[in-house]
Design a protein around this motif. Structure first.
Motif, short mmCIF file in Angstrom:
data_model
loop_
_atom_site.label_atom_id
_atom_site.label_comp_id
_atom_site.label_asym_id
_atom_site.label_seq_id
_atom_site.Cartn_x
_atom_site.Cartn_y
_atom_site.Cartn_z
N GLY A 1 0.81 -1.21 0.00
CA GLY A 1 0.00 0.00 0.00
C GLY A 1 0.85 1.26 0.00
N ALA A 2 1.89 1.30 0.81
CA ALA A 2 2.77 2.47 0.86
C ALA A 2 3.43 2.71 -0.49
CB ALA A 2 3.83 2.29 1.94
N ALA A 3 3.93 1.65 -1.12
CA ALA A 3 4.57 1.80 -2.42
C ALA A 3 3.59 2.32 -3.46
CB ALA A 3 5.16 0.45 -2.87
N PHE A 4 2.39 1.76 -3.47
CA PHE A 4 1.41 2.19 -4.45
C PHE A 4 0.99 3.64 -4.22
CE2 PHE A 4 -2.83 2.90 -6.06
CZ PHE A 4 -2.67 2.48 -7.37
N LEU A 5 0.74 4.01 -2.96
CA LEU A 5 0.31 5.38 -2.67
C LEU A 5 1.39 6.39 -3.02
CD1 LEU A 5 -1.54 4.82 0.72
CD2 LEU A 5 -2.58 5.40 -1.48
N LEU A 6 2.64 6.07 -2.76
CA LEU A 6 3.74 6.98 -3.11
C LEU A 6 3.84 7.15 -4.63
CD1 LEU A 6 6.41 5.97 -0.47
CD2 LEU A 6 5.02 8.05 -0.51
#
Length: 195
Positions: free
Chosen positions: A75-80
């Motif tokens: 999720g963090a990778a996608f949101l960034l």
């Protein structure tokens, strides 16, 4: 009725925040581009997640933390990455309303990723609403129905109501501001997942 009203109020209090999922629905609504598809994906996903929470799935996340960790990092990778794209649109004039429509498959993938890879969604739907529903005992499913109605109502209002803002977004500067806000919100959500 009280349980359902409580679910509606609690659901609205959690969902009426401009996060990454809501930002996408707002953008598609202003563009008037495949709004029913985006609203249907977001609302259906929330209904399923709320049902899982009311049904007790929150216990799986609390009893097996590695699952939440995997979702958190993806999720963090996608949101960034999504935040970087929004920032790029904000810094490039003309990339707003005049931009070529995104392919339906890419839009669906983005919508699903912003929903199912976002740990904040699990926190709100599965953990918080699921936990809050337990206070209603045998009426917990009525509480869940209220929360589900809140979600469907919110996504419909946001997606279909955003089209009324199309006049405001006829100016490229308005798109730049919206994309700038989206970039900040989504990037902050991604960073918060890392920390």
């Amino acid at each position: 009725m009280y349980a359902m009203a409580a679910g509606l109020g609690t659901g609205l209090s959690l969902i009426v925040v401009i996060g990454s999922q809501n930002a996408l629905v707002l953008r598609q609504g202003v563009l008037r581009d495949r709004v029913p598809l985006v609203v249907a994906i977001c609302a259906t996903s929330d209904v399923l997640l709320i049902a899982l929470g009311v049904g007790g799935l929150g216990g799986l996340f609390t009893s097996w933390p590695p699952l939440l960790e995997v979702v958190r990092w993806f999720g963090a990778a996608f949101l960034l990455a999504y935040g970087a794209l929004a920032l790029r649109r904000a810094l490039r004039p003309g990339d707003g309303l005049t931009a070529a429509p995104v392919a339906a498959s890419a839009l669906v993938a983005t919508c699903l990723a912003l929903t199912w890879l976002n740990p904040h969604v699990y926190l709100d739907t599965v953990l918080l609403l699921g936990t809050a529903s337990t206070a209603w005992g045998d009426l917990r499913w009525w509480f869940g129905v209220g929360a589900m109605v809140a979600s469907v109502l919110w996504f419909c209002v946001l997606g279909f109501g955003a089209g009324r803002l199309a006049g405001v977004f006829a100016r490229p500067s308005a798109w730049r501001v919206l994309d700038g806000v989206v970039a900040v919100v989504v990037t902050a959500a991604g960073i918060s997942l890392i920390w």
